[in-house]
Write a protein that holds these residues in place. Sequence first.
Motif, short mmCIF file in Angstrom:
data_model
loop_
_atom_site.label_atom_id
_atom_site.label_comp_id
_atom_site.label_asym_id
_atom_site.label_seq_id
_atom_site.Cartn_x
_atom_site.Cartn_y
_atom_site.Cartn_z
N GLU A 103 -1.92 2.57 -1.07
CA GLU A 103 -1.74 1.42 -1.96
C GLU A 103 -0.30 0.93 -1.99
O GLU A 103 -0.03 -0.22 -2.34
CB GLU A 103 -2.20 1.77 -3.38
N LYS A 104 0.64 1.79 -1.63
CA LYS A 104 2.06 1.43 -1.66
C LYS A 104 2.49 0.66 -0.41
O LYS A 104 3.52 -0.01 -0.42
CB LYS A 104 2.92 2.69 -1.79
N LEU A 105 1.72 0.77 0.66
CA LEU A 105 2.09 0.13 1.91
C LEU A 105 1.93 -1.39 1.81
O LEU A 105 0.94 -1.88 1.27
CB LEU A 105 1.23 0.65 3.06
N GLN A 106 2.90 -2.11 2.36
CA GLN A 106 2.85 -3.57 2.38
C GLN A 106 2.60 -4.10 3.80
O GLN A 106 2.49 -5.31 4.00
CB GLN A 106 4.17 -4.15 1.86
N CYS A 107 2.53 -3.21 4.76
CA CYS A 107 2.38 -3.59 6.17
C CYS A 107 0.90 -3.61 6.57
O CYS A 107 0.02 -3.32 5.75
CB CYS A 107 3.13 -2.58 7.05
N GLU A 108 0.62 -3.95 7.83
CA GLU A 108 -0.73 -3.77 8.36
C GLU A 108 -1.09 -2.29 8.23
O GLU A 108 -0.29 -1.43 8.60
CB GLU A 108 -0.78 -4.20 9.82
#
Length: 226
Positions: A174-179
């Motif tokens: 959930e913290k990832l902003q990337c693909e």
Amino acid sequence: MMSKLTDRQVTIKLDGLTLNGNLSVPANALGIVIFSHGSGSSRLSPRNNYVAQMLQEKGLATLLFDLLTEVEDRLFQNRFNIDLLTMRLIDVTQWVQHQKETKDLPIGYFGASTGAASALRAAAFYGEDIKAVVSRGGRPDLALDDLSRVTAPTLFVVGGWDKVVIELNEKAFEKLQCERKLEIIPHATHLFEEAGKLAKVANLSAEWFADHMQIQKEEQNVQRSN
């Protein structure tokens, strides 16, 4: 059929210490994947070497190296020192960027267990210089504060019976902003020791790296032609 492979043992000299590694480079490699091992593991890890072989068959170079010296590894706490392991991975990545056979290759990270945390933190440090990341049974939750800065397409692979690690991966995801992608392999435990499960991990990883490295290669070729 796999293209001709150059395979050699390397010694990586960093600030007064030497790390041992195995560097394998297929002809016309799509990119290079640097392995960040889990606690207590090394460049000789049978699971990571199995995955590396599958990546090589997909046309990817691989570097498996010892994140710790023999002396450092005797201190048990070092195996879980994510700050130390991250800096080691950052330094080795710089070494890769200066080697004749790898300096022009797109770079990816494969992190296993706690090694996934150092891979993700190093990916956050390097930003767009890292083109893809794969975490196998990883602990990305140990890199929570850095995950929003990861730009590389990131794949988490977790065993379906590894319930605690699934929860930790979901929290980090959930913290990832990337693909990003979270792949849960049914009927597999933490080390994917069940029949055929590690092969599934290796195939998913090879496809993830190859797809994203191929895109990078094509972009490089367009830039050169212009």
